[in-house]
Scaffold this active site. Structure first.
Site, PDB file in Angstrom:
ATOM      1  CG  PHE A   1      -0.305  -0.107   2.555  1.00 38.68           C
ATOM      2  CD1 PHE A   1       0.278   0.995   3.167  1.00 38.68           C
ATOM      3  CD2 PHE A   1      -0.278  -1.322   3.220  1.00 38.68           C
ATOM      4  CE1 PHE A   1       0.874   0.895   4.413  1.00 38.68           C
ATOM      5  CE2 PHE A   1       0.324  -1.435   4.475  1.00 38.68           C
ATOM      6  CZ  PHE A   1       0.903  -0.317   5.061  1.00 38.68           C
TER       7      PHE A   1
ATOM      8  CB  THR B   1      -4.512   0.546  11.479  1.00 35.65           C
ATOM      9  OG1 THR B   1      -3.432   0.556  12.411  1.00 35.65           O
ATOM     10  CG2 THR B   1      -4.054   1.082  10.135  1.00 35.65           C
TER      11      THR B   1
ATOM     12  CG  HIS C   1       1.077   9.356  12.119  1.00 40.34           C
ATOM     13  ND1 HIS C   1       1.568   8.104  11.827  1.00 40.34           N
ATOM     14  CD2 HIS C   1       2.007   9.958  12.920  1.00 40.34           C
ATOM     15  CE1 HIS C   1       2.757   7.965  12.423  1.00 40.34           C
ATOM     16  NE2 HIS C   1       3.039   9.081  13.080  1.00 40.34           N
TER      17      HIS C   1
ATOM     18  CD  GLU D   1       6.547   9.318  13.721  1.00 40.35           C
ATOM     19  OE1 GLU D   1       6.562   8.163  13.260  1.00 40.35           O
ATOM     20  OE2 GLU D   1       5.613   9.751  14.430  1.00 40.35           O
TER      21      GLU D   1
HETATM   22  P1  ADP Z   1      -0.982   3.143  12.154  1.00 39.10           P
HETATM   23  O1  ADP Z   1      -1.225   4.461  11.432  1.00 39.10           O
HETATM   24  O2  ADP Z   1      -2.187   2.693  12.905  1.00 39.10           O
HETATM   25  O3  ADP Z   1       0.272   3.151  12.977  1.00 39.10           O
HETATM   26  P2  ADP Z   1       0.513   1.579  10.188  1.00 39.10           P
HETATM   27  O4  ADP Z   1       1.742   2.234  10.733  1.00 39.10           O
HETATM   28  O5  ADP Z   1       0.501   0.090  10.099  1.00 39.10           O
HETATM   29  O6  ADP Z   1      -0.781   2.035  11.001  1.00 39.10           O
HETATM   30  O7  ADP Z   1       0.230   2.124   8.715  1.00 39.10           O
HETATM   31  C1  ADP Z   1       0.480   3.470   8.390  1.00 39.10           C
HETATM   32  C2  ADP Z   1      -0.688   3.978   7.563  1.00 39.10           C
HETATM   33  O8  ADP Z   1      -0.730   3.267   6.325  1.00 39.10           O
HETATM   34  C3  ADP Z   1      -2.078   3.739   8.169  1.00 39.10           C
HETATM   35  O9  ADP Z   1      -2.442   4.694   9.136  1.00 39.10           O
HETATM   36  C4  ADP Z   1      -2.949   3.818   6.934  1.00 39.10           C
HETATM   37  O10 ADP Z   1      -3.167   5.164   6.509  1.00 39.10           O
HETATM   38  C5  ADP Z   1      -2.072   3.102   5.906  1.00 39.10           C
HETATM   39  N1  ADP Z   1      -2.345   1.661   5.846  1.00 39.10           N
HETATM   40  C6  ADP Z   1      -2.014   0.719   6.762  1.00 39.10           C
HETATM   41  N2  ADP Z   1      -2.422  -0.514   6.383  1.00 39.10           N
HETATM   42  C7  ADP Z   1      -3.016  -0.350   5.176  1.00 39.10           C
HETATM   43  C8  ADP Z   1      -3.644  -1.231   4.234  1.00 39.10           C
HETATM   44  N3  ADP Z   1      -3.721  -2.555   4.470  1.00 39.10           N
HETATM   45  N4  ADP Z   1      -4.158  -0.708   3.094  1.00 39.10           N
HETATM   46  C9  ADP Z   1      -4.076   0.633   2.845  1.00 39.10           C
HETATM   47  N5  ADP Z   1      -3.483   1.520   3.666  1.00 39.10           N
HETATM   48  C10 ADP Z   1      -2.970   1.038   4.821  1.00 39.10           C
HETATM   49 MG    MG Z   2       2.253   3.415  12.367  1.00 34.82          MG
END
Ligand code: ADP
Ligand code: MG
Length: 140
Positions: free
Chosen positions: A59, A93, A117, A128
């Site tokens: 993604f 998420t 985020h 960050e």
């Molecule tokens: P979080 O933001 O909860 O820490 P992650 O760090 O795993 O989640 O992912 C970063 C961002 O990537 C997510 O907030 C979301 O916007 C996007 N994302 C995560 N998993 C997916 C997915 N399976 N398909 C599309 N976008 C995703």
């Molecule tokens: Mg994250």
């Protein structure tokens, strides 16, 4: 528990729908203080650098396109246990799995366009915050 800081982004899906204030109200109600905030438009390079940890994920390209599709509001949040607390306030998420009352449950559109985020560790919060703010921009 000591006072700590975390890094937050209000993502383009939320800024487009004029939800900055509504999300900030949830943050403040949870006892977190917004000690730095600015509305910016990221370049492709900035979004790629910020999400570099995910560059091998399927993604990644879509995520970068989404994050530059509109303005983002970057923030530093301060409070007791701020990193873990904000993760709780954001919710899972995927909004389909987020608990009632969390930002993502209330506002997110999809697993990608999930409105916010928040840093996942104190070490990443420092990195960050440093990528997005000078010390002089943070006023506790
Ligand atoms: P979080 O933001 O909860 O820490 P992650 O760090 O795993 O989640 O992912 C970063 C961002 O990537 C997510 O907030 C979301 O916007 C996007 N994302 C995560 N998993 C997916 C997915 N399976 N398909 C599309 N976008 C995703
Ligand atoms: Mg994250």
């Amino acid at each position: 528990m000591a006072i700590e800081r975390t890094f937050s982004i209000i993502k383009p899906d939320a800024t487009k729908r004029n939800l900055t204030g509504a999300i900030n109200a949830v943050i403040e109600k949870a006892g977190l203080r917004i000690v730095a905030q600015k509305r910016v438009k990221w370049s492709n390079a900035q979004a790629e650098a910020f999400y570099g940890v995910h560059k091998e994920r399927p993604f990644f390209k879509d995520l970068v396109s989404f994050m530059i599709s509109g303005p983002v509001v970057v923030q530093v949040l301060e409070g007791e246990n701020a990193v873990a607390k904000y993760r709780d306030v954001m919710g899972a998420t995927n909004p389909a799995n987020a608990a009632p009352g969390t930002i993502r449950k209330e506002f997110a559109e999809s697993i990608e366009a999930n409105s916010v985020h928040g840093s996942d560790s104190a070490d990443n919060a420092k990195i960050e915050i440093g990528q997005n703010f000078t010390d002089a921009e943070i006023v506790g």
